[in-house]
Design a protein around this motif. Structure first.
Motif, PDB file in Angstrom:
ATOM      1  N   THR A 463      50.487  48.928  21.474  1.00  0.00           N
ATOM      2  CA  THR A 463      50.767  49.443  20.322  1.00  0.00           C
ATOM      3  C   THR A 463      49.431  48.341  19.461  1.00  0.00           C
ATOM      4  OG1 THR A 463      52.868  49.584  20.217  1.00  0.00           O
ATOM      5  CG2 THR A 463      52.256  48.819  18.028  1.00  0.00           C
ATOM      6  N   GLU A 464      49.354  47.317  19.964  1.00  0.00           N
ATOM      7  CA  GLU A 464      48.382  46.581  19.109  1.00  0.00           C
ATOM      8  C   GLU A 464      47.097  47.356  19.459  1.00  0.00           C
ATOM      9  OE1 GLU A 464      46.968  43.399  16.138  1.00  0.00           O
ATOM     10  OE2 GLU A 464      49.239  44.592  17.266  1.00  0.00           O
ATOM     11  N   ARG A 465      46.442  48.275  20.493  1.00  0.00           N
ATOM     12  CA  ARG A 465      45.281  48.822  20.160  1.00  0.00           C
ATOM     13  C   ARG A 465      45.044  49.315  19.853  1.00  0.00           C
ATOM     14  NH1 ARG A 465      41.691  48.028  24.842  1.00  0.00           N
ATOM     15  NH2 ARG A 465      42.216  46.194  26.281  1.00  0.00           N
ATOM     16  N   GLU A 466      45.895  50.323  19.394  1.00  0.00           N
ATOM     17  CA  GLU A 466      46.181  51.688  18.624  1.00  0.00           C
ATOM     18  C   GLU A 466      46.353  51.447  17.364  1.00  0.00           C
ATOM     19  OE1 GLU A 466      48.460  54.714  22.907  1.00  0.00           O
ATOM     20  OE2 GLU A 466      49.275  54.092  20.667  1.00  0.00           O
ATOM     21  N   LYS A 467      47.107  51.002  16.387  1.00  0.00           N
ATOM     22  CA  LYS A 467      47.503  50.582  15.239  1.00  0.00           C
ATOM     23  C   LYS A 467      45.755  50.923  14.430  1.00  0.00           C
ATOM     24  CE  LYS A 467      46.102  46.025  14.501  1.00  0.00           C
ATOM     25  NZ  LYS A 467      46.155  44.603  14.134  1.00  0.00           N
ATOM     26  N   ASN A 468      45.115  51.203  14.571  1.00  0.00           N
ATOM     27  CA  ASN A 468      44.415  51.289  13.410  1.00  0.00           C
ATOM     28  C   ASN A 468      43.226  52.643  13.928  1.00  0.00           C
ATOM     29  OD1 ASN A 468      43.749  48.950  12.297  1.00  0.00           O
ATOM     30  ND2 ASN A 468      42.717  47.793  13.852  1.00  0.00           N
ATOM     31  N   ASN A 469      44.090  53.324  15.243  1.00  0.00           N
ATOM     32  CA  ASN A 469      43.444  54.817  15.231  1.00  0.00           C
ATOM     33  C   ASN A 469      43.334  55.415  14.117  1.00  0.00           C
ATOM     34  OD1 ASN A 469      44.147  57.517  16.575  1.00  0.00           O
ATOM     35  ND2 ASN A 469      42.224  56.912  17.788  1.00  0.00           N
ATOM     36  N   PRO A 470      43.207  56.664  14.178  1.00  0.00           N
ATOM     37  CA  PRO A 470      43.127  57.644  12.681  1.00  0.00           C
ATOM     38  C   PRO A 470      44.431  58.484  13.251  1.00  0.00           C
ATOM     39  CG  PRO A 470      40.914  57.132  12.613  1.00  0.00           C
ATOM     40  CD  PRO A 470      42.245  56.358  13.613  1.00  0.00           C
ATOM     41  N   PHE A 471      44.227  58.704  14.594  1.00  0.00           N
ATOM     42  CA  PHE A 471      45.325  59.880  14.721  1.00  0.00           C
ATOM     43  C   PHE A 471      46.770  59.596  14.659  1.00  0.00           C
ATOM     44  CE2 PHE A 471      48.236  62.142  17.379  1.00  0.00           C
ATOM     45  CZ  PHE A 471      47.649  63.727  17.391  1.00  0.00           C
ATOM     46  N   ILE A 472      46.622  58.077  15.147  1.00  0.00           N
ATOM     47  CA  ILE A 472      48.035  57.083  15.509  1.00  0.00           C
ATOM     48  C   ILE A 472      48.392  56.869  14.225  1.00  0.00           C
ATOM     49  CG2 ILE A 472      49.529  55.103  16.328  1.00  0.00           C
ATOM     50  CD1 ILE A 472      48.690  57.422  18.550  1.00  0.00           C
ATOM     51  N   GLN A 473      47.626  56.070  13.343  1.00  0.00           N
ATOM     52  CA  GLN A 473      48.317  56.084  11.724  1.00  0.00           C
ATOM     53  C   GLN A 473      48.867  57.895  10.568  1.00  0.00           C
ATOM     54  OE1 GLN A 473      44.415  54.408  10.002  1.00  0.00           O
ATOM     55  NE2 GLN A 473      45.134  52.314  10.643  1.00  0.00           N
ATOM     56  N   ARG A 474      47.841  58.600  10.807  1.00  0.00           N
ATOM     57  CA  ARG A 474      48.217  59.660  10.426  1.00  0.00           C
ATOM     58  C   ARG A 474      50.016  60.247  11.450  1.00  0.00           C
ATOM     59  NH1 ARG A 474      44.226  63.096  12.386  1.00  0.00           N
ATOM     60  NH2 ARG A 474      42.703  61.419  11.674  1.00  0.00           N
ATOM     61  N   LEU A 475      50.031  60.192  12.597  1.00  0.00           N
ATOM     62  CA  LEU A 475      51.396  60.390  13.059  1.00  0.00           C
ATOM     63  C   LEU A 475      52.281  58.412  12.373  1.00  0.00           C
ATOM     64  CD1 LEU A 475      51.352  60.366  16.590  1.00  0.00           C
ATOM     65  CD2 LEU A 475      51.488  62.037  15.002  1.00  0.00           C
ATOM     66  N   ARG A 476      52.262  57.714  12.081  1.00  0.00           N
ATOM     67  CA  ARG A 476      52.934  56.992  11.569  1.00  0.00           C
ATOM     68  C   ARG A 476      52.783  57.114  10.240  1.00  0.00           C
ATOM     69  NH1 ARG A 476      51.081  50.447  11.481  1.00  0.00           N
ATOM     70  NH2 ARG A 476      53.231  49.779  10.618  1.00  0.00           N
ATOM     71  N   ASN A 477      52.406  57.679   9.040  1.00  0.00           N
ATOM     72  CA  ASN A 477      53.013  58.016   7.717  1.00  0.00           C
ATOM     73  C   ASN A 477      53.449  59.793   7.736  1.00  0.00           C
ATOM     74  OD1 ASN A 477      50.826  56.354   6.947  1.00  0.00           O
ATOM     75  ND2 ASN A 477      48.852  57.389   7.172  1.00  0.00           N
ATOM     76  N   ALA A 478      53.633  60.252   8.835  1.00  0.00           N
ATOM     77  CA  ALA A 478      54.079  60.996   8.560  1.00  0.00           C
ATOM     78  C   ALA A 478      55.507  60.898   9.643  1.00  0.00           C
ATOM     79  CB  ALA A 478      53.296  62.819   9.641  1.00  0.00           C
ATOM     80  N   ASP A 479      55.828  59.766  10.090  1.00  0.00           N
ATOM     81  CA  ASP A 479      57.353  59.993  11.032  1.00  0.00           C
ATOM     82  C   ASP A 479      56.964  58.297  11.030  1.00  0.00           C
ATOM     83  OD1 ASP A 479      59.391  59.747  12.545  1.00  0.00           O
ATOM     84  OD2 ASP A 479      59.252  61.483  13.111  1.00  0.00           O
ATOM     85  N   PRO A 480      57.447  57.155  10.194  1.00  0.00           N
ATOM     86  CA  PRO A 480      57.303  56.420  10.293  1.00  0.00           C
ATOM     87  C   PRO A 480      58.694  56.042  11.699  1.00  0.00           C
ATOM     88  CG  PRO A 480      57.402  56.417   8.409  1.00  0.00           C
ATOM     89  CD  PRO A 480      58.034  57.549   8.643  1.00  0.00           C
ATOM     90  N   ASP A 481      60.025  56.442  11.230  1.00  0.00           N
ATOM     91  CA  ASP A 481      60.618  55.984  12.443  1.00  0.00           C
ATOM     92  C   ASP A 481      60.081  56.085  14.023  1.00  0.00           C
ATOM     93  OD1 ASP A 481      63.446  55.858  13.185  1.00  0.00           O
ATOM     94  OD2 ASP A 481      63.331  57.511  14.306  1.00  0.00           O
ATOM     95  N   LEU A 482      59.513  57.088  14.625  1.00  0.00           N
ATOM     96  CA  LEU A 482      58.988  57.445  15.416  1.00  0.00           C
ATOM     97  C   LEU A 482      57.560  56.429  16.129  1.00  0.00           C
ATOM     98  CD1 LEU A 482      57.268  59.200  17.949  1.00  0.00           C
ATOM     99  CD2 LEU A 482      55.645  60.400  15.957  1.00  0.00           C
TER     100      LEU A 482
END
Length: 853
Positions: A463-482
């Protein structure tokens, strides 16, 4: 009584077999009279063994085959899907369609082949030694023989003129190796299907201009697609008209070589070549790397280096991907009616199932790879010879286990929008498409998280490696629970999504292809008829006197629109009436030639935000567009966030490599030496006519046919070669009396040279005399397409000679440069004379029908 080898082989086969005609007839009923869909299924996807025996009668048999295999894998894990549930997702190509390799290979125990659609290879050390370059060449061939498309990057090869520590003193640069890899692609064919190759290079490389120009010379690099990896700094230099620094090595902090160039001049060359020949494609490399989730693990071997041949899957060395498509049109309820709506709930459920099935297919792929490695181990060659191939598949297996990469995509987007009453390219349509792809991304990633909870995450998930990836951030903003669930359980797959071209898939789903709009909702075809037959209508007589009947072809979903709106689909409409129908339909101004090009680029950029790999899409342009417009489209693609873009200007490939300069023509026609070299490289081409097996030995000079020897492959003189022999040499020797003799020499499996003496008298004398005629015109530089016309025009009474003549045409067609316009030819389906050669096939540019060698 001795039992024949063929009988023994048949005795081993337990399944019932069908003739091609039986399977085609049954498939034709299945597809409700759609000949093209039936032909594609039988030829490409019906279960076959290595001898071509067919074991499936209809696609329904195929869907049960795939469902049973996936259900077998499901049983290994908690909460398994049932075989009937999986089958219902596949049935009638309605919802989920495994593409290419998975469709033909899942459950096929008769052939040893990978299920992966595409691979990228390369040296982890970026070695540009001859050893490293030849290793990549062999890996490419080994993958292509298993039906995989391959991509690799050339940025690690030192530029032309660089010092080297051998007798050559300086490097030859990129272009000779482009030719080497291209020629290797042309050598490898499976069931008439030539390999597919993508070559890429960084714009930062000092030889990138030579790379960009390489395909503009006739006959050069015909076995590869090429794309340039362009960084943001270069694009800013273009827009701001500033200078740009090229260097080698391209990523070195202290490079060995640097040069400053005018970025705009090089950019204009890219645009000019793309306008003229549809290549090179452009990869916006900083966008690809910045958005890439696998590149969060680049130090662990997941640094993206190139893409597959169609550009939709950027990959690290030795990674591969399998593809599956979700049919978007099937989620439109009450299509083409005022109450039409998209069933998002069912769509989310099925996307989750598609991701689960994709993960099962990885397990099936691992079984296939194990079978490939087992076969390599059992082969009689020495361990030294087998080492590169074996290590290649071990590396691919490791990447599949470690990353479990998938390629869930879509098809039928154009029909989905039309079914909802949205015009492709309009703002409303683009907004809706983005919402669909966002939903798909969230559903697929949610499924991958659920799979991680049940089956375990891919081994290097962090998780730590991916946290700043723009695509992963997009998913996080769209679905925090996911995102929170993913932080707890991880994810089953390192990357999940793509939008690939779905040409043959869409033929069987009977929808528009991939993300593309409809090609044409209505068009005319012609079929040749006998004017003396009763009840035949003659609509057109061509210049040679043949009679043709014209008939209307409707896009399948346009017929659905007609039925939904009360129009008679059996009526014989006039052209004016058809134009009126199209104007009333949601397909009006929404075809590939109608859609606003800038809107399509912006749509691609917005959809790309929800696709973790990439999108394969082509911007189709009319023949009269300017180079300036192409440049504008490329810049807009970069600004919009596209990862890559390809343009195709109508007619740009046809004739692009033919010079109007008479001096150039004279130079080309006389480039063969008047004296035949003693040794020529040669290719072996096998063909079959009327159940007779024929063979051709084609001598090549500079990659172009120079002479040909042909005849029956199984004649009494014993001219039988192992099927594995496809290349060798033709050597001119002399008998004791001074007469010339032509020998064929090849390297056998044990690495020894084997010679067949006297090709000139191994075959029937009549074949040899005609072959001398053909060789004579080849040696004098006649264009290959003209030689083919010469052969086809021979008026011969002997039926055997006519069979041979047809085979010679087929053997020579593979050497016609792609895009060459066929002369004096008409489409057998629609009668059009707009035919071009593409990979040895004649393709009708009007109706799409192809006739292969």
């Amino acid at each position: 009584m001795e039992v024949s080898a063929m009988q023994k082989k048949k005795d081993k086969v337990t399944g019932k077999t069908y003739t091609h005609d039986e399977a085609f007839s049954a498939a034709l009923d299945y597809f409700k009279g759609d000949e093209l869909a039936a032909r594609v299924w039988v030829n490409k996807y019906a279960l076959k063994d290595s001898d071509g025996n067919i074991y499936e009668l209809t696609p329904d048999d195929m869907h049960w085959r795939m469902a049973r295999e996936i259900a077998r894998i499901e049983e290994r894990y908690p909460n398994p899907m049932k075989v009937e549930e999986i089958y219902e997702l596949f049935r009638n190509f309605t919802y989920i369609i495994p593409q290419g390799g998975p469709m033909s290979g899942i459950g096929n125990n008769y052939q040893i082949a990978s299920l992966s659609n595409c691979f990228v290879i390369g040296n982890d050390s970026n070695s540009d030694s001859y050893g490293g370059i030849l290793k990549v060449d062999q890996e490419q061939v080994q993958l292509m023989k298993r039906r995989g498309g391959v991509g690799h990057d050339l940025s690690h090869i030192r530029p032309k003129g660089s010092p080297v520590k051998n007798s050559a003193l300086t490097s030859t640069g990129l272009v000779p190796f482009m030719e080497r890899y291209s020629n290797s692609t042309r050598e490898v064919a499976q069931d008439g299907r030539r390999g597919a190759l993508m070559l890429s290079v960084s714009i930062k490389h000092p030889d990138s201009e030579k790379f960009i120009d390489a395909k503009m010379e006739q006959g050069k690099v015909t076995g590869a697609n090429i794309s340039v990896k362009i960084d943001d700094e270069f694009m800013r230099s273009v827009v701001e008209q500033t200078r740009y620094i090229q260097q080698y090595p391209i990523e070195a902090e202290e490079p060995k070589y640097k040069k400053e160039i005018n970025a705009l001049e090089l950019w204009n060359k890219i645009i000019h070549n793309a306008w003229k020949s549809a290549e090179p494609g452009v990869l916006f490399w900083d966008t690809i790397i910045r958005e890439s989730v696998p590149d969060c693990y680049s130090d662990l071997g997941y640094k993206t280096v190139s893409t597959n041949p169609c550009g939709e899957i950027p990959l690290c060395p030795y990674d591969s991907c399998r593809l599956i498509a979700v049919n978007l049109y099937s989620y439109v309820e009450n299509p083409f009616r005022p109450e039409a709506k998209f069933n998002f709930e069912l769509f989310r459920k099925h996307v989750g199932a598609a991701q689960r099935i994709m993960d099962d297919i990885i397990d099936l792929e691992l079984e296939k790879i194990d079978a490939i490695i087992e076969k390599i181990d059992a082969d009689p060659e020495s361990e030294e010879i087998k080492a590169v191939e074996r290590n290649l598949w071990v590396n691919i297996r490791n990447k599949a286990v470690e990353g479990r990469r998938t390629g869930v995509g879509i098809t039928g987007e154009g029909d989905m929008l039309a079914g909802l009453g949205l015009r492709y390219g309009s703002d409303d349509a683009i907004d809706f498409s983005v919402e669909v792809h966002k939903t798909l991304a969230l559903a697929a990633y949610s499924s991958s998280v659920d799979l991680a909870a049940e089956r375990g995450a891919f081994p290097i998930y962090d998780t730590e490696r991916e946290k700043n990836n723009p695509f992963i951030q997009r998913l996080r903003n769209a679905d925090p629970d996911l995102y929170e669930r993913m932080s707890v359980h991880g994810r089953r797959n390192i990357a999940l999504l793509t939008i690939a071209p779905t040409g043959t898939t869409s033929l069987m789903t009977q929808t528009t292809s991939g993300i593309e709009p409809v090609f044409m909702p209505v068009y005319k075809r012609r079929r040749k008829v006998n004017p003396n037959d009763p009840q035949v209508r003659v609509d057109f007589i061509d210049e040679v006197g043949d009679s043709w009947e014209e008939y209307i072809v409707f896009h399948h979903k346009f017929l659905t629109w007609m039925e939904a709106n009360g129009y008679d689909t059996s009526k014989n409409y006039s052209s004016e009436e058809l134009d009126g129908l199209v104007k009333q339909s949601p397909y009006y101004k929404a075809t590939s030639n109608d859609v606003d090009w800038l809107s399509k680029v912006r749509m691609q950029g917005r959809v790309q935000k929800w696709v973790d790999h990439s999108i394969s899409v082509t911007i189709n342009l009319p023949s009269d567009v300017s180079e300036e417009l192409v440049g504008q489209l490329y810049v807009e693609a970069w600004k919009s966030g596209c990862k890559g873009v390809t343009v195709y200007r109508d007619g740009s490939r046809a004739g692009v490599l033919v010079s109007n300069n008479s001096e150039k023509k004279k130079e080309d026609s006389s480039r063969f030496p008047t004296k035949r070299p003693q040794v020529l490289e040669a290719e072996v081409v096998r063909f079959q006519n009327n159940k007779e097996k024929w063979i051709a030995f084609v001598g090549l000079l500079d990659g172009r046919p120079y002479e040909i020897f042909t005849g029956l492959a199984d004649d009494e003189d014993g001219l039988l070669l192992p099927k594995s022999v496809t290349v060798g040499s033709i050597i001119k020797n002399y008998e004791e009396d001074g007469t010339s003799r032509y020998d064929f020499q090849y390297v056998n499996k044990r690495g020894y040279k084997t010679t067949i003496e006297g090709l000139s008298y191994k075959f029937n004398k009549e074949f040899w005399n005609y072959a001398k005629l053909i060789s004579g015109v080849l040696r004098n530089g006649m264009p290959i397409e003209d030689v083919i016309n010469l052969v086809s025009g021979l008026q011969l009474d002997n039926e055997n000679i006519n069979n041979w003549k047809n085979g010679v045409e087929r053997a020579l067609k593979k050497y016609v440069p792609d895009g060459t316009k066929a002369k004096k030819c008409h489409c057998s389906s629609c009668g059009s004379d707009n035919l071009v050669y593409q990979e040895g096939c004649l393709i009708c540019q009007d109706c799409g029908v192809s006739k292969c060698g």
